[in-house]
Design a protein around this motif. Structure first.
Motif, PDB file in Angstrom:
ATOM      1  N   TYR A   6       0.849  -1.184   0.000  1.00  0.00           N
ATOM      2  CA  TYR A   6       0.000   0.000   0.000  1.00  0.00           C
ATOM      3  C   TYR A   6       0.888   1.238   0.000  1.00  0.00           C
ATOM      4  O   TYR A   6       1.802   1.366   0.823  1.00  0.00           O
ATOM      5  N   TRP A   7       0.613   2.146  -0.919  1.00  0.00           N
ATOM      6  CA  TRP A   7       1.355   3.393  -1.045  1.00  0.00           C
ATOM      7  C   TRP A   7       0.383   4.569  -0.946  1.00  0.00           C
ATOM      8  O   TRP A   7      -0.787   4.437  -1.312  1.00  0.00           O
ATOM      9  N   ALA A   8       0.880   5.694  -0.493  1.00  0.00           N
ATOM     10  CA  ALA A   8       0.076   6.917  -0.492  1.00  0.00           C
ATOM     11  C   ALA A   8       0.681   7.915  -1.468  1.00  0.00           C
ATOM     12  O   ALA A   8       1.901   7.999  -1.609  1.00  0.00           O
ATOM     13  N   VAL A   9      -0.184   8.645  -2.146  1.00  0.00           N
ATOM     14  CA  VAL A   9       0.233   9.729  -3.034  1.00  0.00           C
ATOM     15  C   VAL A   9      -0.492  10.990  -2.593  1.00  0.00           C
ATOM     16  O   VAL A   9      -1.718  10.977  -2.408  1.00  0.00           O
ATOM     17  N   ILE A  10       0.255  12.064  -2.417  1.00  0.00           N
ATOM     18  CA  ILE A  10      -0.347  13.341  -2.028  1.00  0.00           C
ATOM     19  C   ILE A  10       0.073  14.407  -3.036  1.00  0.00           C
ATOM     20  O   ILE A  10       1.230  14.837  -3.054  1.00  0.00           O
ATOM     21  N   PRO A  11      -0.858  14.833  -3.902  1.00  0.00           N
ATOM     22  CA  PRO A  11      -0.546  15.927  -4.823  1.00  0.00           C
ATOM     23  C   PRO A  11      -0.532  17.250  -4.056  1.00  0.00           C
ATOM     24  O   PRO A  11      -1.534  17.643  -3.465  1.00  0.00           O
ATOM     25  N   ALA A  12       0.613  17.927  -4.054  1.00  0.00           N
ATOM     26  CA  ALA A  12       0.765  19.150  -3.257  1.00  0.00           C
ATOM     27  C   ALA A  12       1.440  20.249  -4.066  1.00  0.00           C
ATOM     28  O   ALA A  12       2.227  21.034  -3.535  1.00  0.00           O
ATOM     29  N   ALA A  13       1.121  20.310  -5.350  1.00  0.00           N
ATOM     30  CA  ALA A  13       1.748  21.309  -6.222  1.00  0.00           C
ATOM     31  C   ALA A  13       0.834  22.496  -6.487  1.00  0.00           C
ATOM     32  O   ALA A  13       1.221  23.440  -7.184  1.00  0.00           O
ATOM     33  N   LEU A  88      -0.289  11.586 -11.727  1.00  0.00           N
ATOM     34  CA  LEU A  88       0.329  10.734 -12.742  1.00  0.00           C
ATOM     35  C   LEU A  88       1.850  10.723 -12.600  1.00  0.00           C
ATOM     36  O   LEU A  88       2.490   9.669 -12.724  1.00  0.00           O
ATOM     37  N   HIS A  89       2.437  11.875 -12.304  1.00  0.00           N
ATOM     38  CA  HIS A  89       3.893  11.924 -12.095  1.00  0.00           C
ATOM     39  C   HIS A  89       4.297  11.070 -10.893  1.00  0.00           C
ATOM     40  O   HIS A  89       5.321  10.374 -10.925  1.00  0.00           O
ATOM     41  N   ALA A  90       3.495  11.120  -9.834  1.00  0.00           N
ATOM     42  CA  ALA A  90       3.782  10.307  -8.646  1.00  0.00           C
ATOM     43  C   ALA A  90       3.664   8.815  -8.964  1.00  0.00           C
ATOM     44  O   ALA A  90       4.477   8.004  -8.499  1.00  0.00           O
ATOM     45  N   LEU A  91       2.681   8.453  -9.757  1.00  0.00           N
ATOM     46  CA  LEU A  91       2.508   7.048 -10.132  1.00  0.00           C
ATOM     47  C   LEU A  91       3.680   6.553 -10.975  1.00  0.00           C
ATOM     48  O   LEU A  91       4.104   5.398 -10.855  1.00  0.00           O
ATOM     49  N   GLN A  92       4.196   7.418 -11.823  1.00  0.00           N
ATOM     50  CA  GLN A  92       5.355   7.039 -12.632  1.00  0.00           C
ATOM     51  C   GLN A  92       6.556   6.735 -11.740  1.00  0.00           C
ATOM     52  O   GLN A  92       7.325   5.811 -12.011  1.00  0.00           O
ATOM     53  N   LEU A  97       9.236   1.627  -7.798  1.00  0.00           N
ATOM     54  CA  LEU A  97       9.352   1.232  -6.393  1.00  0.00           C
ATOM     55  C   LEU A  97       8.481   0.039  -6.032  1.00  0.00           C
ATOM     56  O   LEU A  97       8.837  -0.749  -5.154  1.00  0.00           O
ATOM     57  N   GLY A  98       7.341  -0.069  -6.698  1.00  0.00           N
ATOM     58  CA  GLY A  98       6.384  -1.103  -6.341  1.00  0.00           C
ATOM     59  C   GLY A  98       6.071  -2.032  -7.495  1.00  0.00           C
ATOM     60  O   GLY A  98       6.835  -2.144  -8.462  1.00  0.00           O
ATOM     61  N   ALA A 164     -17.802  12.914  -2.458  1.00  0.00           N
ATOM     62  CA  ALA A 164     -16.548  12.165  -2.569  1.00  0.00           C
ATOM     63  C   ALA A 164     -15.467  12.836  -1.742  1.00  0.00           C
ATOM     64  O   ALA A 164     -15.300  14.061  -1.777  1.00  0.00           O
ATOM     65  N   LEU A 165     -14.732  12.032  -0.981  1.00  0.00           N
ATOM     66  CA  LEU A 165     -13.627  12.508  -0.157  1.00  0.00           C
ATOM     67  C   LEU A 165     -12.341  11.860  -0.659  1.00  0.00           C
ATOM     68  O   LEU A 165     -12.299  11.288  -1.744  1.00  0.00           O
ATOM     69  N   THR A 166     -11.309  11.958   0.129  1.00  0.00           N
ATOM     70  CA  THR A 166     -10.084  11.180  -0.107  1.00  0.00           C
ATOM     71  C   THR A 166      -9.638  10.619   1.234  1.00  0.00           C
ATOM     72  O   THR A 166     -10.024  11.148   2.277  1.00  0.00           O
ATOM     73  N   PRO A 167      -8.844   9.541   1.240  1.00  0.00           N
ATOM     74  CA  PRO A 167      -8.153   8.928   0.111  1.00  0.00           C
ATOM     75  C   PRO A 167      -9.104   8.190  -0.840  1.00  0.00           C
ATOM     76  O   PRO A 167     -10.204   7.797  -0.464  1.00  0.00           O
ATOM     77  N   GLN A 168      -8.605   8.028  -2.069  1.00  0.00           N
ATOM     78  CA  GLN A 168      -9.235   7.180  -3.067  1.00  0.00           C
ATOM     79  C   GLN A 168      -8.205   6.111  -3.420  1.00  0.00           C
ATOM     80  O   GLN A 168      -7.046   6.430  -3.697  1.00  0.00           O
ATOM     81  N   MET A 169      -8.626   4.864  -3.402  1.00  0.00           N
ATOM     82  CA  MET A 169      -7.673   3.744  -3.452  1.00  0.00           C
ATOM     83  C   MET A 169      -7.887   2.869  -4.679  1.00  0.00           C
ATOM     84  O   MET A 169      -8.975   2.320  -4.890  1.00  0.00           O
ATOM     85  N   PHE A 170      -6.832   2.757  -5.497  1.00  0.00           N
ATOM     86  CA  PHE A 170      -6.891   1.974  -6.728  1.00  0.00           C
ATOM     87  C   PHE A 170      -5.562   1.256  -6.958  1.00  0.00           C
ATOM     88  O   PHE A 170      -4.546   1.606  -6.369  1.00  0.00           O
ATOM     89  N   ARG A 171      -5.577   0.264  -7.848  1.00  0.00           N
ATOM     90  CA  ARG A 171      -4.359  -0.437  -8.230  1.00  0.00           C
ATOM     91  C   ARG A 171      -3.445   0.505  -9.004  1.00  0.00           C
ATOM     92  O   ARG A 171      -3.904   1.316  -9.822  1.00  0.00           O
ATOM     93  N   LEU A 172      -2.159   0.405  -8.753  1.00  0.00           N
ATOM     94  CA  LEU A 172      -1.178   1.296  -9.364  1.00  0.00           C
ATOM     95  C   LEU A 172      -1.296   1.329 -10.874  1.00  0.00           C
ATOM     96  O   LEU A 172      -1.435   2.398 -11.493  1.00  0.00           O
ATOM     97  N   ASP A 173      -1.209   0.189 -11.521  1.00  0.00           N
ATOM     98  CA  ASP A 173      -1.195   0.153 -12.982  1.00  0.00           C
ATOM     99  C   ASP A 173      -2.527   0.610 -13.565  1.00  0.00           C
ATOM    100  O   ASP A 173      -2.564   1.372 -14.539  1.00  0.00           O
ATOM    101  N   GLN A 174      -3.628   0.180 -12.960  1.00  0.00           N
ATOM    102  CA  GLN A 174      -4.945   0.544 -13.486  1.00  0.00           C
ATOM    103  C   GLN A 174      -5.199   2.042 -13.359  1.00  0.00           C
ATOM    104  O   GLN A 174      -5.750   2.671 -14.277  1.00  0.00           O
ATOM    105  N   LEU A 175      -4.795   2.629 -12.249  1.00  0.00           N
ATOM    106  CA  LEU A 175      -4.986   4.061 -12.065  1.00  0.00           C
ATOM    107  C   LEU A 175      -4.119   4.854 -13.037  1.00  0.00           C
ATOM    108  O   LEU A 175      -4.571   5.844 -13.623  1.00  0.00           O
TER     109      LEU A 175
END
Length: 235
Positions: A6-13, A88-92, A97-98, A164-175
């Protein structure tokens, strides 16, 4: 058999224009910590979260002033113009890593009041779903649709409507594939679930706690501070 991580991604830009503050809203403080620090702490201390990727604005001058920026679980990447680009940049980065079937929990940097129990519920209730899940709360108020001039055109039934809130949880490749496809089609998605929906998939709604608010306006800061104090007292 490999167990998914399980990984977390936080867009903060983002710059938080609606807040009209002297700095991006994720860096506004409640007590002695900024909103982003509260959000990060929730994932850094969670035993099931293997790592966190934060997508930052290029040349962000605030990030390295945070003590948590040195946390061993955290990695950073450069964000993009919109939220979807940053995610998307975070997923790349996570691809290196995963594994493709790992789960990714995407959370708003300006949601500081997330409860650990909601992370647990999302992981537990979504883990067996073929698509993924989204923390959400049922709509309680009467819903109105308006014309451009502000006049009511329709009362919308609130039955089966959710915030809709967050977190939102999906498979890495599918997302990653869903967001890439949305961008290729010119679809401006406002959350990750919308990208999956555009592929004809149906993420699951998982009821979360209404305290998990997104700080958007100055008035939200006081409410978030009250919720955080309440949570601290309950520990």
């Amino acid at each position: 058999m490999c167990t998914a991580s399980y990984w977390a991604v936080i867009p903060a830009a983002g710059v938080g224009r609606r807040m009209a503050a002297e700095r991006p809203k994720q860096y506004l403080k409640i007590q002695d910590k900024c909103l982003l620090e509260y959000a990060l702490e929730r994932f850094c201390r969670h035993p099931k979260i293997r790592g966190v990727v934060v997508a930052l604005a290029e040349n962000d001058p605030h990030w390295h002033t945070l003590t948590i920026s040195e946390h061993e679980k955290i990695k950073t990447c450069t964000g993009g113009k919109e939220r979807c680009h940053s995610v998307l940049h975070a997923l790349q980065l996570l691809q290196s890593l995963g594994m493709q079937d790992d789960w990714v929990l995407v959370h708003d940097a300006a949601r500081p009041c997330l409860r650990e129990e909601d992370i647990n519920t999302l992981i537990r209730e979504t883990g067996e779903h073929e698509v993924g899940g989204v923390l959400a709360v049922p709509v309680r108020d009467t819903m109105k649709r308006a014309a451009a001039n502000g006049e009511i055109t329709q009362t919308v039934s609130r039955e089966n409507l959710w915030h809709a809130l967050t977190p939102q949880m999906f498979r890495l490749d599918q997302l990653q594939r869903a967001l890439s496809a949305a961008l290729a089609e010119g679809l401006h998605v406002t959350d990750e679930a919308q990208a999956l929906e555009a592929l004809g998939l149906r993420p699951r709604l998982i009821q979360g706690h209404p305290e998990n608010i997104k700080v958007t306006l100055q008035s939200d800061l006081a409410l978030a501070e009250w919720f955080l104090a309440k949570q601290e007292r309950a520990r």
